[in-house]
Design an enzyme around this catalytic site. Sequence first.
Site, PDB file in Angstrom:
ATOM      1  N   GLY A  75       0.813  -1.216   0.000  1.00 20.37           N
ATOM      2  CA  GLY A  75       0.000   0.000   0.000  1.00 20.37           C
ATOM      3  C   GLY A  75       0.846   1.264   0.000  1.00 20.37           C
ATOM      4  O   GLY A  75       2.076   1.212  -0.142  1.00 20.37           O
ATOM      5  N   ARG A 125      -3.733 -11.298  -2.109  1.00 18.07           N
ATOM      6  CA  ARG A 125      -3.865 -11.607  -3.545  1.00 18.07           C
ATOM      7  C   ARG A 125      -4.466 -10.406  -4.263  1.00 18.07           C
ATOM      8  O   ARG A 125      -5.385  -9.770  -3.742  1.00 18.07           O
ATOM      9  CB  ARG A 125      -4.806 -12.799  -3.724  1.00 18.07           C
ATOM     10  CG  ARG A 125      -4.130 -14.106  -3.490  1.00 18.07           C
ATOM     11  CD  ARG A 125      -5.096 -15.262  -3.735  1.00 18.07           C
ATOM     12  NE  ARG A 125      -4.746 -16.393  -2.866  1.00 18.07           N
ATOM     13  CZ  ARG A 125      -3.698 -17.191  -3.064  1.00 18.07           C
ATOM     14  NH1 ARG A 125      -2.900 -17.005  -4.095  1.00 18.07           N
ATOM     15  NH2 ARG A 125      -3.442 -18.196  -2.225  1.00 18.07           N
ATOM     16  N   TYR A 138     -14.586   5.045   9.088  1.00 17.06           N
ATOM     17  CA  TYR A 138     -13.122   5.088   9.152  1.00 17.06           C
ATOM     18  C   TYR A 138     -12.680   5.599  10.530  1.00 17.06           C
ATOM     19  O   TYR A 138     -11.851   4.988  11.203  1.00 17.06           O
ATOM     20  CB  TYR A 138     -12.610   6.010   8.045  1.00 17.06           C
ATOM     21  CG  TYR A 138     -11.116   6.191   7.990  1.00 17.06           C
ATOM     22  CD1 TYR A 138     -10.280   5.170   7.545  1.00 17.06           C
ATOM     23  CD2 TYR A 138     -10.532   7.395   8.375  1.00 17.06           C
ATOM     24  CE1 TYR A 138      -8.911   5.350   7.480  1.00 17.06           C
ATOM     25  CE2 TYR A 138      -9.164   7.582   8.309  1.00 17.06           C
ATOM     26  CZ  TYR A 138      -8.352   6.558   7.864  1.00 17.06           C
ATOM     27  OH  TYR A 138      -7.000   6.733   7.801  1.00 17.06           O
TER      28      TYR A 138
HETATM   29  N1  SER Z   1      -5.647  10.006   4.621  1.00 18.71           N
HETATM   30  C1  SER Z   1      -6.795   9.479   5.308  1.00 18.71           C
HETATM   31  C2  SER Z   1      -8.003   9.640   4.506  1.00 18.71           C
HETATM   32  O1  SER Z   1      -8.121  10.648   3.857  1.00 18.71           O
HETATM   33  C3  SER Z   1      -6.980  10.149   6.633  1.00 18.71           C
HETATM   34  O2  SER Z   1      -6.046   9.678   7.541  1.00 18.71           O
HETATM   35  O3  SER Z   1      -8.851   8.816   4.532  1.00 18.71           O
END
Ligand code: SER
Length: 318
Positions: A11, A36, A143
Amino acid sequence: MKNILIIGATGQIGSELTMKLRSIYGNAHVVAGYIRGAEPKGELLESGPAEICDVTDGDAIERIVRRYRIDAIYNLAALLSVVAESKPLMAWHIGIDGLIKVLEVARQHGCMVFTPSSIGSFGPESPADGTPQDTIQRPRTIYGVSKVTTELLSDYYHRKYGTDTRSVRFPGLISYKTPPGGGTTDYACDIYYSAVRGEKFICPIAAGTYMDMMYMPDALNAAINLMEVDHARLKHYNGFNIASMSFEPTQIFEAIRKYKPEFQMDFDVDPLKQANADSWPNSIDDTCAREEWGWKPTFNLDSMTQDMLTRLSKRLLG
Ligand code: SER
């Protein structure tokens, strides 16, 4: 740290952190864990060991930890804020069901664990300017909810089992090797790609919207330095505020214009991204990180802009 496993090694953060850790600890001592469909390529694949490592597969994590005698895990698997909002259950599954698997293996095998938190762990009730280390965290995004949970679960394993868990709240990360993909702060990366390609940039975040940002070399140093510091120096463990710069779209645009006077920008505000950005801090206070483990960034908006433009031009234009 002697032997290290990176989960999510291909990533945005992982692809650079893996190479940096290999340069410090030796190639053979840093295992690139990937899923994968996101296989390592090039130097990442060729320079050291790589293993399939789905963060939600505890048995796979444990096999790798035993095989390579892992003593530190960097758990970077996550969906960023915009993608997470379209797949909340998957965001939770990767972020939290995955974290529990990592923590259980770490508890049983005595590994240290680093799992990023984020400026997204704050919400509209948090003080927006100079957001303190310890303050109200009531995020509105899945998130953010999973990042607050990450901090709490990591602290829980530390207190209950003595597992050495550590983390920082990353700002938006700007880098030129691997694009972020699916975050609210991605615009601050994308704008450099447009500038280097000679295209007009369409900004999805409104003028005047401040967010904390950081250049990748500082972010890598933060993670490694926090993992290296003597445990006895720390009072906080999970979720250190770290900061290096805060800006709004017009300021990054002007910073680029200094080197590319012909560069143009228009706005087409994305409501979801804007809502996320509006609920996050304008700037966070990183005094605790500076005092407890000597955090100090090296890049500001201008030095980052010069470096990004130079390196991205080489990458994209040869
Ligand atoms: N960079 C992340 C986002 O924009 C925030 O930590 O989701």
